[in-house]
Enzyme design. Sequence first.
Site, mmCIF file in Angstrom:
data_model
loop_
_atom_site.group_PDB
_atom_site.id
_atom_site.type_symbol
_atom_site.label_atom_id
_atom_site.label_comp_id
_atom_site.label_asym_id
_atom_site.label_seq_id
_atom_site.Cartn_x
_atom_site.Cartn_y
_atom_site.Cartn_z
ATOM 1 N N GLU A 42 9.910 -18.281 -42.762
ATOM 2 C CA GLU A 42 9.723 -17.025 -42.029
ATOM 3 C C GLU A 42 11.053 -16.287 -41.822
ATOM 4 O O GLU A 42 11.074 -15.050 -41.818
ATOM 5 C CB GLU A 42 9.032 -17.337 -40.694
ATOM 6 C CG GLU A 42 8.591 -16.138 -39.893
ATOM 7 C CD GLU A 42 7.691 -15.152 -40.653
ATOM 8 O OE1 GLU A 42 6.900 -15.585 -41.521
ATOM 9 O OE2 GLU A 42 7.799 -13.937 -40.374
ATOM 10 N N HIS A 74 13.572 -16.050 -43.929
ATOM 11 C CA HIS A 74 13.813 -15.269 -45.154
ATOM 12 C C HIS A 74 12.854 -14.071 -45.221
ATOM 13 O O HIS A 74 13.240 -12.977 -45.639
ATOM 14 C CB HIS A 74 13.559 -16.126 -46.402
ATOM 15 C CG HIS A 74 14.465 -17.307 -46.559
ATOM 16 N ND1 HIS A 74 14.005 -18.600 -46.562
ATOM 17 C CD2 HIS A 74 15.810 -17.377 -46.731
ATOM 18 C CE1 HIS A 74 15.024 -19.423 -46.745
ATOM 19 N NE2 HIS A 74 16.130 -18.711 -46.834
ATOM 20 N N GLN A 133 28.457 -24.375 -53.749
ATOM 21 C CA GLN A 133 28.657 -24.385 -52.296
ATOM 22 C C GLN A 133 28.251 -25.717 -51.667
ATOM 23 O O GLN A 133 28.301 -25.866 -50.448
ATOM 24 C CB GLN A 133 27.927 -23.217 -51.634
ATOM 25 C CG GLN A 133 26.408 -23.274 -51.643
ATOM 26 C CD GLN A 133 25.806 -21.988 -51.112
ATOM 27 O OE1 GLN A 133 25.778 -20.969 -51.780
ATOM 28 N NE2 GLN A 133 25.305 -22.019 -49.881
ATOM 29 N N ARG A 170 16.053 -26.714 -44.740
ATOM 30 C CA ARG A 170 16.379 -28.143 -44.597
ATOM 31 C C ARG A 170 15.534 -28.827 -43.522
ATOM 32 O O ARG A 170 15.561 -30.064 -43.438
ATOM 33 C CB ARG A 170 17.859 -28.314 -44.264
ATOM 34 C CG ARG A 170 18.779 -28.012 -45.448
ATOM 35 C CD ARG A 170 20.217 -28.367 -45.146
ATOM 36 N NE ARG A 170 21.040 -28.379 -46.333
ATOM 37 C CZ ARG A 170 21.876 -27.391 -46.690
ATOM 38 N NH1 ARG A 170 22.005 -26.326 -45.932
ATOM 39 N NH2 ARG A 170 22.580 -27.479 -47.789
HETATM 40 O O1 PAF Z 1 22.578 -18.549 -46.931
HETATM 41 C C1 PAF Z 1 22.253 -18.960 -48.062
HETATM 42 O O2 PAF Z 1 21.093 -19.282 -48.325
HETATM 43 C C2 PAF Z 1 23.322 -19.078 -49.134
HETATM 44 O O3 PAF Z 1 24.524 -19.501 -48.602
HETATM 45 C C3 PAF Z 1 23.486 -17.791 -49.958
HETATM 46 C C4 PAF Z 1 24.002 -16.655 -49.105
HETATM 47 C C5 PAF Z 1 22.162 -17.404 -50.589
HETATM 48 C C6 PAF Z 1 24.493 -18.031 -51.068
HETATM 49 O O4 PAF Z 1 24.093 -19.047 -51.926
#
Ligand code: PAF
Length: 291
Positions: free
Chosen positions: A35, A37, A61, A187
């Site tokens: 939700e 996103h 990352q 997660r």
């Molecule tokens: O917040 C996230 O999901 C990630 O860090 C992003 C901004 C999509 C970069 O991979």
Amino acid sequence: MEFIVSLQLMRQYAEQQRCAGRRLALVPTMGYLHEGHLQLIRRARQLADVVITSVFVNPTQFLPGEDYERYPRDIDRDRRLAEAAGSDVLFAPLVQEMYPAGYTTRVSVLGVSEPFEGVYRPGHFDGVATVVTKLFVITRPHIALFGQKDWQQTLVVRQLVRDLNFEVDIHVVPTVREPDGLAMSSRNVYLEPEQRQKATALYRALQRARALVLQGERRRSVIVQALLEELARVPELQLDYAAAARAQTLEEPEEFAPGEQVVLLVAARLGGTRLIDNELVDVPQYGAERA
Ligand code: PAF
């Protein structure tokens, strides 16, 4: 909704839309949409003519030993959800096209990337800054939307935009929470039912510290102590940090000034799941006078 995988097709699509005078919004995600996103996508829908949602689990990352391999992925579900929320494009590039053999470039934002997450996940923000730069170059958005849940990330992205002269307006959308306060995160699916209940300690800690600030407390040590006390009630939580800092710079003064915006930050592990959360609070102009 368009489903685009190729970088070249994505660039062409974005270029055509720009040439037609349309305003483009990018919602960068790592997929397994929730939700939080969807709120970003809905907000983007209000602000722009064309909404591009990117889904890319960005390997650069993640640190060695983190959850890159097991990060939840379900692109069919993401397609359905993104479309229903109003996205025009789901852009899902392949790792081998984003980082082909021979790829060597990394974008590093200094300063705001260094404390907190920067200490516990060294190199993480280089990966974020690198992929966000690439996504901006490929999708050429006028605006990009990020969730407040990753507050430090929003500061890193704003700095990146300033330093590299991207003409992209950054919008930060408030964290979406479960009814019991847990911040939504892809997660959260890792949490066992018992851990799921304990995870609400982060929200409780933030609320307690926030209330203290609103009552007029400005001493950072006292505010942080409130966070720590609340988190300590759940011994299974392994704390990375609990902090109070200036919201825009992440500086940690001994005492905050009236009118300043403070960010309260917590990060902790529960079993194999790392949780982060934060809350913004404005220091009242006229606090309760201390004895
Ligand atoms: O917040 C996230 O999901 C990630 O860090 C992003 C901004 C999509 C970069 O991979």
